[in-house]
Design an enzyme around this catalytic site. Structure first.
Site, PDB file in Angstrom:
ATOM      1  N   GLU A 189       8.022 -10.137   5.293  1.00 22.10           N
ATOM      2  CA  GLU A 189       7.273  -9.905   6.526  1.00 22.10           C
ATOM      3  C   GLU A 189       5.893 -10.506   6.317  1.00 22.10           C
ATOM      4  O   GLU A 189       4.983  -9.851   5.823  1.00 22.10           O
ATOM      5  CB  GLU A 189       7.172  -8.412   6.861  1.00 22.10           C
ATOM      6  N   HIS A 193       8.415  -4.439  16.747  1.00 17.92           N
ATOM      7  CA  HIS A 193       7.642  -3.211  16.966  1.00 17.92           C
ATOM      8  C   HIS A 193       6.142  -3.466  16.938  1.00 17.92           C
ATOM      9  O   HIS A 193       5.365  -2.590  17.280  1.00 17.92           O
ATOM     10  CB  HIS A 193       8.011  -2.183  15.886  1.00 17.92           C
ATOM     11  N   ASP A 223       7.232  -5.533   3.413  1.00 18.33           N
ATOM     12  CA  ASP A 223       6.200  -5.323   4.418  1.00 18.33           C
ATOM     13  C   ASP A 223       4.855  -5.874   3.944  1.00 18.33           C
ATOM     14  O   ASP A 223       4.428  -5.621   2.818  1.00 18.33           O
ATOM     15  CB  ASP A 223       6.074  -3.814   4.681  1.00 18.33           C
ATOM     16  N   ARG A 276      12.905  -5.334   3.484  1.00 15.80           N
ATOM     17  CA  ARG A 276      11.875  -6.032   4.251  1.00 15.80           C
ATOM     18  C   ARG A 276      10.547  -5.813   3.540  1.00 15.80           C
ATOM     19  O   ARG A 276      10.042  -4.693   3.478  1.00 15.80           O
ATOM     20  CB  ARG A 276      11.824  -5.479   5.668  1.00 15.80           C
ATOM     21  N   HIS A 331       0.840  -1.202   0.000  1.00 12.37           N
ATOM     22  CA  HIS A 331       0.000   0.000   0.000  1.00 12.37           C
ATOM     23  C   HIS A 331       0.872   1.249   0.000  1.00 12.37           C
ATOM     24  O   HIS A 331       2.048   1.191   0.338  1.00 12.37           O
ATOM     25  CB  HIS A 331      -0.916   0.019   1.230  1.00 12.37           C
TER      26      HIS A 331
HETATM   27  C1  GLC Z   1       3.481  -4.516   8.877  1.00  6.89           C
HETATM   28  C2  GLC Z   1       4.165  -3.623   9.902  1.00  6.89           C
HETATM   29  C3  GLC Z   1       3.125  -2.966  10.758  1.00  6.89           C
HETATM   30  C4  GLC Z   1       2.210  -2.156   9.881  1.00  6.89           C
HETATM   31  C5  GLC Z   1       1.638  -3.003   8.723  1.00  6.89           C
HETATM   32  C6  GLC Z   1       1.022  -2.142   7.668  1.00  6.89           C
HETATM   33  O1  GLC Z   1       2.775  -5.525   9.458  1.00  6.89           O
HETATM   34  O2  GLC Z   1       5.057  -4.385  10.669  1.00  6.89           O
HETATM   35  O3  GLC Z   1       3.707  -2.169  11.751  1.00  6.89           O
HETATM   36  O4  GLC Z   1       1.133  -1.688  10.656  1.00  6.89           O
HETATM   37  O5  GLC Z   1       2.644  -3.741   8.072  1.00  6.89           O
HETATM   38  O6  GLC Z   1       2.009  -1.517   6.886  1.00  6.89           O
END
Ligand code: GLC
Length: 617
Positions: free
Chosen positions: A309, A378, A267, A265, A167
């Site tokens: 991730e 986090h 995401d 990473r 996104h």
């Molecule tokens: C991943 C991040 C998280 C974020 C989500 C949306 O899961 O680790 O912190 O809210 O992506 O980008």
């Protein structure tokens, strides 16, 4: 290709050799995604050639070193650290100035949370990116980023940055153009004129932020439509079935790699492909597009590796490291969410039986990859306990997940934990948990064992094999920030409780909240670095527990087997000697690598003190 014309012959030859090597992977990745994969590949090769031509000599040299030692992230002396730049040190220049602290900890990999320019607050801690080609102004410039990667590289530390590719922020140029009526940019997003399709999708979509941002679509007046927003309404999902989107992200990959970023990473990668009638996660196309993106990077900048991730259920997890046709072709690293969850589950339940079963069920990852192992990060903890695993050991998955939430929120009678409930979903009963490692383990409460629990959790994670990543502040034993809600835009999101700010008194290193935790984690890292059996190419083998409170992790290696034994209970426990004999370990000659001493043997068993860890070699 004309962009290569000015390069010396050896460089051109290198590029051509890489294309010959990786083009088949690129095409195989693109074929299930787009009707004309060759046309997309041609565009990508031009972009790769341009990036290759622009790449610094220093980074070309790094490419060479990494291709000669592709296991750099698998080695036992690799150690990761993750932080928000500003909360860790300040600007990117401040991070560079404080890199000595990381070197001193033994860190070789640094993940800095989103540093690219985000949308205006709230922006999910930077996970809503408005511009991929500039650095967040208060952190510095792209010149500072390049200076930081150079400083870190000189210290043997690889920088990892987020590639938020599911996104963009509502303020990103693509979204702004779409809102202004540009049809090409509108096609970068999933936009629907009415609720028909959104309702059809939502019938099978889970909620990611049920209380913060319910639903997966948001109405936008400018678009006059419903736009797909898996996370918050200001984070617009891009449409990866559009090849222009793919090419745009390939450019971002190449640009970051040329700034010297070594790990990207990916995401929320699990969410990138949508299919009606599914939960729109882990679709096969996700792996195809990762493979194609990875092939582009291998051609232009092979020092760059990918970290998936994908915080998904155990059954889907290993796919991100490459299963079946994608073996060795997708991400090199992926978060071992299952191990993290089971560590906390074992500590609450004082029992290793469920964890052993769950870890045994995971397929072996490819030998060229590594898990990112971690105690905390986090994000919140979602209790990814599989119903079938729970049932196999006589538990109800639902009840156990509820127990874990109650325990870590501190609601359960006798709980020492001090976490916070995050993302409560009243419909499913799901409740996730925020909190630092020390707070979740009960530091500062009546219970005397919190330090031992924090160290046990880290021993499991550092002894599992993989790339362990410490979450900033946990190495100091920092507690939840009681003032987390006071910063602008944070009040709704208690994940900020476990994203502490480090302070550097008079420029010196931060003082630990718990010196015992700080010393213990350093000792674990030092012991790990000298144990070759922890190389990630060797799979961790979780044995059936003989004492239900002792997790047993064997690592069979040509240099000799190592047995990790972890007592997750607050009372003495044991490992019967026949477990050692069965692994070819002679109890009379075995040494605990963590202390260098022989373990205590009595009554036909190795004895473990409460919460003790042993790495027997
Ligand atoms: C991943 C991040 C998280 C974020 C989500 C949306 O899961 O680790 O912190 O809210 O992506 O980008």
């Amino acid at each position: 290709m004309s962009v290569l014309d000015d390069l010396p012959a050896h460089r051109r030859e290198l590029f051509e050799a890489r294309v010959a090597r990786w083009l088949p992977d690129l095409l195989a990745g693109l074929t299930p995604l787009y009707p004309d994969p060759h046309a997309v590949a041609d565009r990508l090769l031009v972009a790769a050639a341009q990036a290759f031509a622009d790449r610094d000599d220093e980074l070309h040299a790094l490419d060479l070193r990494r291709t000669l030692a592709p296991d750099w992230f698998q080695r036992p002396d690799a150690l990761g650290y993750a932080a928000y730049a500003d909360r860790f040190a300040g600007t990117l220049a401040d991070v560079a100035a404080r890199a000595g602290y990381l070197t001193d900890l033994g860190v070789t990999y640094l993940h800095l949370m989103p540093v690219l320019t985000p949308g205006p607050p709230p922006n999910d801690g930077g996970y809503a990116v408005a511009d991929y080609s500039t650095v967040r102004p208060d952190l510095g410039t792209t010149a500072d980023l390049r200076a930081l990667t150079r400083e870190l590289r000189g210290r043997g530390i690889s920088l990892c940055l987020d590639l938020v590719l599911n996104h963009v922020a509502r303020e990103h140029a693509w979204a702004r153009a779409a809102r202004a009526g540009d049809p090409e940019k509108r096609a970068f997003f999933h936009v629907f004129p009415d609720r028909t399709r959104p309702d059809a999708y939502e019938a099978t979509l889970p909620e990611v932020f049920p209380d913060l941002a319910p639903g997966s679509f948001s109405w936008d007046d400018d678009l006059a439509g419903w736009v797909w927003t898996t996370f918050n309404d200001y984070q617009w999902d891009v449409d990866w079935s559009n090849p222009d989107v793919f090419c745009a992200y390939a450019d971002v990959v190449l640009e970051l790699a040329n700034h010297g970023v070594e790990v990207l990473r990916l995401d929320a990668i699990a969410f990138t492909w949508k299919r009606l009638g599914t939960n729109c996660q882990n679709q096969p196309e996700v792996h195809a597009l990762t493979q194609a993106l990875r092939a582009v990077a291998r051609i232009a900048c092979p020092a760059t590796v990918f970290l998936a991730e994908a915080i998904v259920g155990p059954r889907d997890l290993v796919g991100y490291l490459g299963q079946g046709e994608h073996w060795g072709k997708v991400s090199d690293l992926a978060y071992h969410n299952g191990l993290m969850v089971q560590v906390w589950s074992m500590l609450a339940a004082r029992d290793a039986v469920l964890a052993s079963r769950a870890l045994q069920q995971l397929p072996v990852p490819p030998s060229t990859t590594a898990w990112i192992t971690y105690v905390r990060c986090h994000d919140d903890i979602g209790w990814a306990v599989d119903d079938a695993d729970a049932a196999a050991v006589g538990l109800s998955g639902f009840e156990h997940r509820r127990f874990l939430s109650d325990w870590y929120a501190g609601f359960f009678p006798g709980s020492w934990a001090r976490g916070l409930v995050f993302g409560e979903n009243e419909q499913t009963g799901d409740r996730r948990i925020s909190g630092t490692a020390a707070s979740l383990a009960g530091l500062g409460t009546w219970d005397p064992n919190a330090v031992a629990r924090v160290l046990l959790a880290h021993a499991v994670v550092l002894g599992f094999g993989g790339l362990p990543v410490l979450w900033s502040g946990d190495e100091l034993g920092m507690l939840n920030d009681p003032h987390w809600a006071q910063e602008p835009g944070h009040a709704e999101d208690n994940r900020w409780a476990h994203r502490p700010r480090l302070s550097w008194p008079d420029g010196g290193p931060p003082s630990p909240v718990s010196p015992a935790i700080a010393d213990g984690i350093r000792a674990l890292a030092a012991a790990r670095a000298t144990l070759p059996q922890l190389h990630a190419s060797v799979a961790a083998e979780v044995l059936d527990p003989r004492d239900p409170a002792v997790l047993l992790v064997a690592r069979r290696h040509p240099l000799g087997t190592v047995l990790g034994a972890y007592n997750v209970a607050p009372e003495p426990r044991h490992v019967p000697l026949d477990v050692l004999w069965g692994l070819g370990l002679d109890p009379a000659r075995v040494v605990d690598h963590l202390t260098g001493a022989a373990p205590v043997v009595s009554d036909g068993a190795v004895q473990l003190r409460p919460y003790e860890s042993l790495w027997l070699r």
